[in-house]
Design a protein around this motif. Sequence first.
Motif, PDB file in Angstrom:
ATOM      1  N   ASN A   1       0.827  -1.209   0.000  1.00 52.49           N
ATOM      2  CA  ASN A   1       0.000   0.000   0.000  1.00 52.49           C
ATOM      3  C   ASN A   1       0.864   1.262   0.000  1.00 52.49           C
ATOM      4  N   PHE A   2       1.911   1.245   0.816  1.00 48.85           N
ATOM      5  CA  PHE A   2       2.774   2.435   0.889  1.00 48.85           C
ATOM      6  C   PHE A   2       3.538   2.653  -0.413  1.00 48.85           C
ATOM      7  N   TYR A   3       4.070   1.558  -0.995  1.00 51.32           N
ATOM      8  CA  TYR A   3       4.806   1.708  -2.251  1.00 51.32           C
ATOM      9  C   TYR A   3       3.883   2.210  -3.366  1.00 51.32           C
ATOM     10  N   THR A   4       2.671   1.674  -3.400  1.00 49.18           N
ATOM     11  CA  THR A   4       1.718   2.081  -4.430  1.00 49.18           C
ATOM     12  C   THR A   4       1.337   3.543  -4.268  1.00 49.18           C
TER      13      THR A   4
ATOM     14  N   GLN B   1       9.881  -1.936 -15.603  1.00 44.96           N
ATOM     15  CA  GLN B   1       9.721  -0.481 -15.590  1.00 44.96           C
ATOM     16  C   GLN B   1      10.932   0.193 -14.956  1.00 44.96           C
ATOM     17  N   ALA B   2      11.468  -0.401 -13.891  1.00 45.08           N
ATOM     18  CA  ALA B   2      12.661   0.170 -13.260  1.00 45.08           C
ATOM     19  C   ALA B   2      13.855   0.104 -14.201  1.00 45.08           C
ATOM     20  N   LEU B   3      13.978  -0.990 -14.937  1.00 49.08           N
ATOM     21  CA  LEU B   3      15.071  -1.115 -15.899  1.00 49.08           C
ATOM     22  C   LEU B   3      14.912  -0.136 -17.054  1.00 49.08           C
ATOM     23  N   ALA B   4      13.672   0.147 -17.430  1.00 47.06           N
ATOM     24  CA  ALA B   4      13.442   1.121 -18.497  1.00 47.06           C
ATOM     25  C   ALA B   4      13.868   2.518 -18.057  1.00 47.06           C
TER      26      ALA B   4
ATOM     27  N   GLY C   1       5.034 -14.077  -3.906  1.00 50.14           N
ATOM     28  CA  GLY C   1       4.673 -15.075  -4.908  1.00 50.14           C
ATOM     29  C   GLY C   1       3.790 -14.541  -6.011  1.00 50.14           C
ATOM     30  N   ARG C   2       4.004 -13.277  -6.390  1.00 49.49           N
ATOM     31  CA  ARG C   2       3.245 -12.668  -7.483  1.00 49.49           C
ATOM     32  C   ARG C   2       4.231 -12.257  -8.583  1.00 49.49           C
ATOM     33  N   PRO C   3       4.813 -13.256  -9.276  1.00 52.39           N
ATOM     34  CA  PRO C   3       5.943 -12.994 -10.180  1.00 52.39           C
ATOM     35  C   PRO C   3       5.582 -12.136 -11.388  1.00 52.39           C
ATOM     36  N   ASP C   4       4.366 -12.249 -11.932  1.00 50.86           N
ATOM     37  CA  ASP C   4       4.008 -11.449 -13.102  1.00 50.86           C
ATOM     38  C   ASP C   4       4.005  -9.960 -12.774  1.00 50.86           C
ATOM     39  N   GLU C   5       3.386  -9.613 -11.644  1.00 51.65           N
ATOM     40  CA  GLU C   5       3.360  -8.209 -11.234  1.00 51.65           C
ATOM     41  C   GLU C   5       4.763  -7.717 -10.884  1.00 51.65           C
ATOM     42  N   ALA C   6       5.522  -8.575 -10.194  1.00 51.61           N
ATOM     43  CA  ALA C   6       6.888  -8.192  -9.833  1.00 51.61           C
ATOM     44  C   ALA C   6       7.712  -7.913 -11.078  1.00 51.61           C
ATOM     45  N   ASP C   7       7.597  -8.781 -12.071  1.00 52.19           N
ATOM     46  CA  ASP C   7       8.408  -8.621 -13.275  1.00 52.19           C
ATOM     47  C   ASP C   7       8.029  -7.352 -14.034  1.00 52.19           C
TER      48      ASP C   7
ATOM     49  N   ALA D   1      10.835   3.240  -4.690  1.00 48.45           N
ATOM     50  CA  ALA D   1       9.534   2.623  -4.416  1.00 48.45           C
ATOM     51  C   ALA D   1       9.218   1.560  -5.452  1.00 48.45           C
ATOM     52  N   ARG D   2       9.585   1.811  -6.714  1.00 44.41           N
ATOM     53  CA  ARG D   2       9.342   0.836  -7.785  1.00 44.41           C
ATOM     54  C   ARG D   2      10.111  -0.463  -7.517  1.00 44.41           C
ATOM     55  N   LEU D   3      11.377  -0.340  -7.131  1.00 40.58           N
ATOM     56  CA  LEU D   3      12.191  -1.528  -6.863  1.00 40.58           C
ATOM     57  C   LEU D   3      11.678  -2.284  -5.639  1.00 40.58           C
ATOM     58  N   ASN D   4      11.354  -1.542  -4.584  1.00 40.20           N
ATOM     59  CA  ASN D   4      10.852  -2.210  -3.383  1.00 40.20           C
ATOM     60  C   ASN D   4       9.515  -2.895  -3.640  1.00 40.20           C
ATOM     61  N   LEU D   5       8.685  -2.285  -4.466  1.00 35.01           N
ATOM     62  CA  LEU D   5       7.410  -2.905  -4.825  1.00 35.01           C
ATOM     63  C   LEU D   5       7.652  -4.204  -5.586  1.00 35.01           C
ATOM     64  N   ALA D   6       8.581  -4.181  -6.539  1.00 37.26           N
ATOM     65  CA  ALA D   6       8.901  -5.390  -7.299  1.00 37.26           C
ATOM     66  C   ALA D   6       9.389  -6.499  -6.369  1.00 37.26           C
ATOM     67  N   ARG D   7      10.295  -6.162  -5.449  1.00 35.89           N
ATOM     68  CA  ARG D   7      10.853  -7.174  -4.534  1.00 35.89           C
ATOM     69  C   ARG D   7       9.793  -7.744  -3.604  1.00 35.89           C
TER      70      ARG D   7
END
Length: 494
Positions: free
Chosen positions: A57-60, A95-98, A84-90, A72-78
């Motif tokens: 919630n905080f990252y979003t 986006q962070a890599l972009a 166990g939500r790999p699609d959303e994490a990826d 926040a983007r990286l912490n949200l991904a991690r």
Amino acid sequence: MSRADLLAAVQAEERGDLEAAVAAYANVLEQQPDCVEALSNLGAICVRAGQPEEALNFYTQALSHQPGFRPARLNLARTLAQLGRPDEADMHYRQALAQEASPALQVERLQQLVTAGRLQQACAEAETACASSPEEAGLWQVVGNARLYQNQPEAAEAAYRRALEIEGSARARANLAMTLLAQGRFDEAWPYYEARHDSSLLAHDAVRFTEYPWPRWQGEALAGKRILLMGEQGLGDQIQFARFIEPLAASGAHVELVCRAGLRCLLGSAPGLQACHAEAPMAEHFDYWSPLLSLPLHLDDKNPLRTWQYPYLQADAGKRQHWRKQLAEWAGQKKKIGVAWRGAAGNASNRMRSIATEEILELPRRLGAQAMFFSLQKDDASSGELDQLCRGGIIPLGDMQQDFSDTAALACELDLIIAVDTSVAHAAGALGCSLHILLAPGLEWRWGKPGSPHSELYPSARLHWKDSAEGSWNPLLSKLCEELARVWAQNSSA
């Protein structure tokens, strides 16, 4: 809001005063609700406090105010990967890599795919990245990890050796050890395996020991000497390697062991062990100490599957009697079967080695008329999962097992145990219980060649293998149910 207010909150967090940090960040947000640093840092505190869902919630919120705020983007991904939500994490990793291309972040992203069990995708992308960045050791490590989990240890070895050539890191040496173990090349593996103690490893990867007042054993003669062994890593590791206590004692040594508190009573029954401690007895004299998993390095017999005496652990007789009576009251004439379907969450391959609760309920659905099933899981289950288990035909007994001496006694009074690769399987195997182990190939070297039904590690165990580390467990569970039903029918008609 002044930067001084935010700095005070950060400083409280850094010194570990999380309560003060939360209050300070809340104060910052009262003054400036869109402060992305405060929101992101509150998310990190939630993760540290074991509340990853709250962290999301905080990252979003932080990203809603500033989509380009990369921390926040990286912490949200991690955190999504952790949940166990790999699609959303990826998606967030991409986006962070972009925003900013980073070889280290690309390695992290690909390794998360490996951990999530998406091996083909991770391997293909990592190999492509290696072709364009051949000197990036981390990418070769990912290739090695994916190949190892795909049950291709020779290909994994080549990748790890390439990583070792590039940077010679402790992680590359430790990983190379794992693939050599998977090939049964034990003499070669153990020197590399010592890299797990290297101080350069990240804290979550390393095996740390404190300073002890005794010299570390390097293979010296032990006749008439006192040696203290230090348990390390997972519960299953400590149970498996307790078999090496006997040859040390046979050499004339006085052997004592420090292990996880929950294992102390069970491992105290190991042949040749004089005493078992939950903490190192620093006031006592020992001639040497040694990590438990380093013993094969210095012994003549380096085979970690070797059993000098089997079974080599014993359950408490009084506790066995208690469970014998209790199980008879519950199950009557039905077969009594224990089940353990997931391992410790901290293990890198846990998602691939564990079975979903809904899937494991296939066992009582198919065999419930002839057997009563009992959960041997000791981890915390939600009230919803406990209700699901009870309605599905598996009786949860986790809160009735205070430590592994209770688990051992219960296991010895069951007719059969069905488990994935977890500490329960090791305990049942070391006790000589009738045991079926459900395995995904490539995840662990210690079970031998994938596809073989026989266990050199635990002769009382029968091994059942999935086709690959990816995909559903349902086909394997269905085959097991058919096999058990057939055997039981044959026995009843005999």
